[in-house]
Design an enzyme around this catalytic site. Structure first.
Site, PDB file in Angstrom:
ATOM      1  N   GLY A   9      32.957  39.570  38.890  1.00  0.00           N
ATOM      2  CA  GLY A   9      34.158  38.802  38.593  1.00  0.00           C
ATOM      3  C   GLY A   9      33.790  37.378  38.223  1.00  0.00           C
ATOM      4  O   GLY A   9      32.670  37.110  37.764  1.00  0.00           O
TER       5      GLY A   9
ATOM      6  N   CYS B 125      31.702  39.934  30.264  1.00  0.00           N
ATOM      7  CA  CYS B 125      30.953  38.907  30.985  1.00  0.00           C
ATOM      8  C   CYS B 125      29.757  38.420  30.174  1.00  0.00           C
ATOM      9  O   CYS B 125      29.364  37.268  30.283  1.00  0.00           O
ATOM     10  CB  CYS B 125      30.533  39.408  32.356  1.00  0.00           C
ATOM     11  SG  CYS B 125      29.673  40.969  32.281  1.00  0.00           S
TER      12      CYS B 125
ATOM     13  N   GLU C 170      43.634  44.002  40.580  1.00  0.00           N
ATOM     14  CA  GLU C 170      45.064  44.296  40.722  1.00  0.00           C
ATOM     15  C   GLU C 170      45.749  44.529  39.378  1.00  0.00           C
ATOM     16  O   GLU C 170      46.796  45.155  39.303  1.00  0.00           O
ATOM     17  CB  GLU C 170      45.773  43.189  41.515  1.00  0.00           C
ATOM     18  CG  GLU C 170      45.622  41.779  40.972  1.00  0.00           C
ATOM     19  CD  GLU C 170      44.398  41.046  41.545  1.00  0.00           C
ATOM     20  OE1 GLU C 170      43.353  41.692  41.770  1.00  0.00           O
ATOM     21  OE2 GLU C 170      44.506  39.813  41.746  1.00  0.00           O
TER      22      GLU C 170
ATOM     23  N   LYS D  47      37.744  47.987  45.919  1.00  0.00           N
ATOM     24  CA  LYS D  47      39.006  47.361  45.518  1.00  0.00           C
ATOM     25  C   LYS D  47      38.996  47.089  44.017  1.00  0.00           C
ATOM     26  O   LYS D  47      38.332  46.171  43.543  1.00  0.00           O
ATOM     27  CB  LYS D  47      39.251  46.034  46.248  1.00  0.00           C
ATOM     28  CG  LYS D  47      40.692  45.589  46.051  1.00  0.00           C
ATOM     29  CD  LYS D  47      40.938  44.124  46.298  1.00  0.00           C
ATOM     30  CE  LYS D  47      40.699  43.255  45.121  1.00  0.00           C
ATOM     31  NZ  LYS D  47      41.623  43.469  43.969  1.00  0.00           N
TER      32      LYS D  47
ATOM     33  N   GLU E 163      27.782  39.748  40.228  1.00  0.00           N
ATOM     34  CA  GLU E 163      27.622  39.715  38.774  1.00  0.00           C
ATOM     35  C   GLU E 163      28.782  38.888  38.252  1.00  0.00           C
ATOM     36  O   GLU E 163      29.932  39.328  38.265  1.00  0.00           O
ATOM     37  CB  GLU E 163      27.612  41.129  38.206  1.00  0.00           C
ATOM     38  CG  GLU E 163      26.961  41.185  36.842  1.00  0.00           C
ATOM     39  CD  GLU E 163      27.951  41.103  35.706  1.00  0.00           C
ATOM     40  OE1 GLU E 163      28.321  39.961  35.327  1.00  0.00           O
ATOM     41  OE2 GLU E 163      28.349  42.154  35.198  1.00  0.00           O
TER      42      GLU E 163
ATOM     43  N   GLY F 275      33.154  34.255  43.058  1.00  0.00           N
ATOM     44  CA  GLY F 275      31.819  34.541  43.603  1.00  0.00           C
ATOM     45  C   GLY F 275      31.424  33.521  44.658  1.00  0.00           C
ATOM     46  O   GLY F 275      30.877  33.866  45.709  1.00  0.00           O
TER      47      GLY F 275
ATOM     48  N   GLU G  27      33.590  29.571  30.702  1.00  0.00           N
ATOM     49  CA  GLU G  27      33.824  30.938  30.245  1.00  0.00           C
ATOM     50  C   GLU G  27      35.305  31.113  29.923  1.00  0.00           C
ATOM     51  O   GLU G  27      36.167  30.844  30.756  1.00  0.00           O
ATOM     52  CB  GLU G  27      33.406  31.923  31.340  1.00  0.00           C
ATOM     53  CG  GLU G  27      33.538  33.353  30.886  1.00  0.00           C
ATOM     54  CD  GLU G  27      33.049  34.350  31.923  1.00  0.00           C
ATOM     55  OE1 GLU G  27      33.475  34.235  33.097  1.00  0.00           O
ATOM     56  OE2 GLU G  27      32.272  35.233  31.566  1.00  0.00           O
TER      57      GLU G  27
END
Ligand code: ADP
Ligand code: MG
Length: 493
Positions: free
Chosen positions: A235, A291, A185, A182, A257, A240, A389
């Protein structure tokens, strides 16, 4: 005559069991060009029923399809062919990636080269997987077999759309798994182009399925599906945590991750030019939507003021522009949602710290989700802009005094994805390397990533490793086989 020729809006369906299918709800969602804010594609949404169909197709392909009979060599060849398609089509893919994600075209071209290299690496690794013979007593033989985990659900982010797809698909295909991927989006388009080649490179129907939709619906259904053996996710840390909880119900294997707030540490004895350059590269590449972004810049007090000034001076020259212009060094953020999120951190940063440069929307753009490269300084490591973040071009510069304080601040974070240290003192460099709690550490550099070397985090940056043989391990189970060589009965009862 029309003067503003609008780009045609493409339509994409989902790729399930080797077929292009509409979502069962017939609903579609819009995909945007973040530089123009225009819709460039409509993509079929996959709801829970469609996810079920994709997972069942992958399950059937794994349990009883021809895929199980392919040799490791065959799987390697599939990946070499996929790499070749990517190389042949790099101009088209890079343009589509830049248009959809906002990243500069030159960076998108590097990404496509990395995508092809990733397929090639795992193509070569496919037939290097071996087991072991284990030292049990002489009247027996014990060996291990490495077997594919089964059906992998793979959920990826929008910052490196096709590269993240490659990091997930390549080791899974090499290992003999079947996949339901997936894409994010916001950025599904290059993955859907890749789907065009899956059949011709030799993947039987159902081995790789690519489905689209929002995380809370399509992603969540994939994570919960009982026919899926493993979830590989890249993500946000928040998602997560949701994934781990949901996957617990079926005890899926999970690799994560997640994000980071990675320290980039500069000692006074670092090579000056390289250091200033490396501080900017570490945090601003790909609009800071990375990331492993070096978003906490720790600078030794002796050089601190001059360093902040030099960073700001050089950051002024970063060329913001349209993603498809070759001299653009920074494009727009990926989406309105991300623009709003980063903008709210810019407002927060102005309250929590001092602003050296940036802090808002660049004046020259009337459209597009652009934000200025921003450097906050005199940041307290406990400020939110030093802990959370941001995932945008926002640096938090923090002063430190000496090696001990540098290490303490560097590690004072819930994350542990990456870190970097800049110094010409080899003793100090490696002491800091040993002390930093993170999965990837650079010395006198920040960000280079190679498919041959492992990638993944400590602490709340996730678990499991991608790339290299480590990435392949995450798609393999270990079966131990014990063979009795002694014909006498056990004789216990
Ligand atoms: P961001 O909010 O920055 O887009 P996310 O972590 O939400 O980052 O998104 C990364 C990927 O995770 C995307 O493919 C997204 O669709 C997916 N996702 C988001 N929420 C969920 C969820 N609850 N379950 C599964 N996947 C999700
Ligand atoms: Mg989200």
């Amino acid at each position: 005559m029309t003067t503003t020729a609008k780009a045609t809006v493409r339509t994409y369906r989902n790729y399930i069991n080797g077929q292009w299918v509409e979502g069962s709800s017939k609903e579609t969602f819009a995909v945007y060009d973040p530089a123009t804010e225009e819709v460039i594609a409509q993509v079929a949404s996959a709801n829970a029923r469609d996810v079920d169909q994709a997972a069942k197709a992958a399950r059937a392909a794994f349990d009883s399809g021809p895929w199980a009979q392919t040799t490791a060599q065959d799987r390697g060849r599939v990946l070499f062919k996929l790499a070749e398609r990517v190389r042949q089509n790099t101009p088209m893919l890079a343009e589509l990636e830049a248009r959809n994600s906002g990243k500069p075209i030159v960076e998108a071209e590097y990404d496509m080269a990395d995508v092809a290299t990733c397929f090639e690496y795992y193509g070569g690794l496919a037939n290097k997987v071996t087991g072991s013979v284990n030292p049990v007593p002489a009247n027996a033989l014990s060996f291990t077999m490495r077997e594919p985990i089964g059906v992998a659900g793979q959920i990826i982010p929008w910052n490196y759309p096709l590269l993240m797809a490659a990091w997930k698909l390549a080791p899974a295909i090499a290992a003999g798994c079947c996949c339901v991927l997936k894409p994010a989006e916001q950025t599904p388009l290059t993955a859907m182009e890749l789907a065009n080649w899956l059949e011709e490179v030799g993947l039987p129907p159902g081995v790789v399925n690519i489905i689209n939709g929002v995380g809370e619906v399509t992603g969540a259904a994939l994570v919960a599906h009982p026919g899926v053996d493993k979830i590989a996710f890249t993500g946000s840390a928040a998602v997560g945590k949701i994934i781990v909880k949901s996957a617990a119900d079926t005890l899926k294997r999970v690799t994560l991750e997640l994000g980071g707030k990675s320290p980039n540490v500069f000692f006074a004895d670092a090579d000056w030019e390289a250091a200033v350059d490396g501080a900017l590269f570490g945090v601003f590449i790909n609009q800071g939507e990375v990331c492993s972004a070096g978003s906490r810049i720790l600078v030794e007090k002796k050089i601190y003021t001059k360093f902040v000034e030099a960073m700001a001076e050089r950051a002024k020259r970063i060329k913001l522009g349209a993603p498809l212009e070759r001299d653009t060094k920074m494009g727009p953020l990926v989406s309105k949602e991300q623009y709003d999120r980063v903008s709210s951190y810019l407002e927060l940063g102005k309250k929590e710290a001092k602003t050296a440069i940036g802090g808002g929307r660049p004046k020259e753009f009337s459209k597009g989700y652009y934000v200025e490269p921003t450097i906050f300084y005199d940041v307290d490591n406990h400020a939110r802009i030093a802990r959370e973040e941001i995932f945008g071009p926002v640096a938090s510069v923090i002063p430190f005094d000496g090696e001990g304080e540098a290490i303490r601040i560097a590690n004072d974070t819930p994350y542990g994805l990456a870190g970097a240290v800049w110094t010409r003192d080899i003793y100090k460099a490696f002491r800091v390397v040993k002390s930093m709690r993170a999965g990837i550490i650079w010395v006198n550099h920040m960000q280079p990533t190679y498919v041959e070397a492992p990638w993944g985090g400590y602490k709340q940056s996730g678990f499991g490793r991608e790339l290299g043989p480590w990435g392949m391990e995450e798609y393999l189970e270990t079966k131990q086989v014990f063979v009795n060589l002694d014909e006498t009965p056990i004789g216990w009862y």
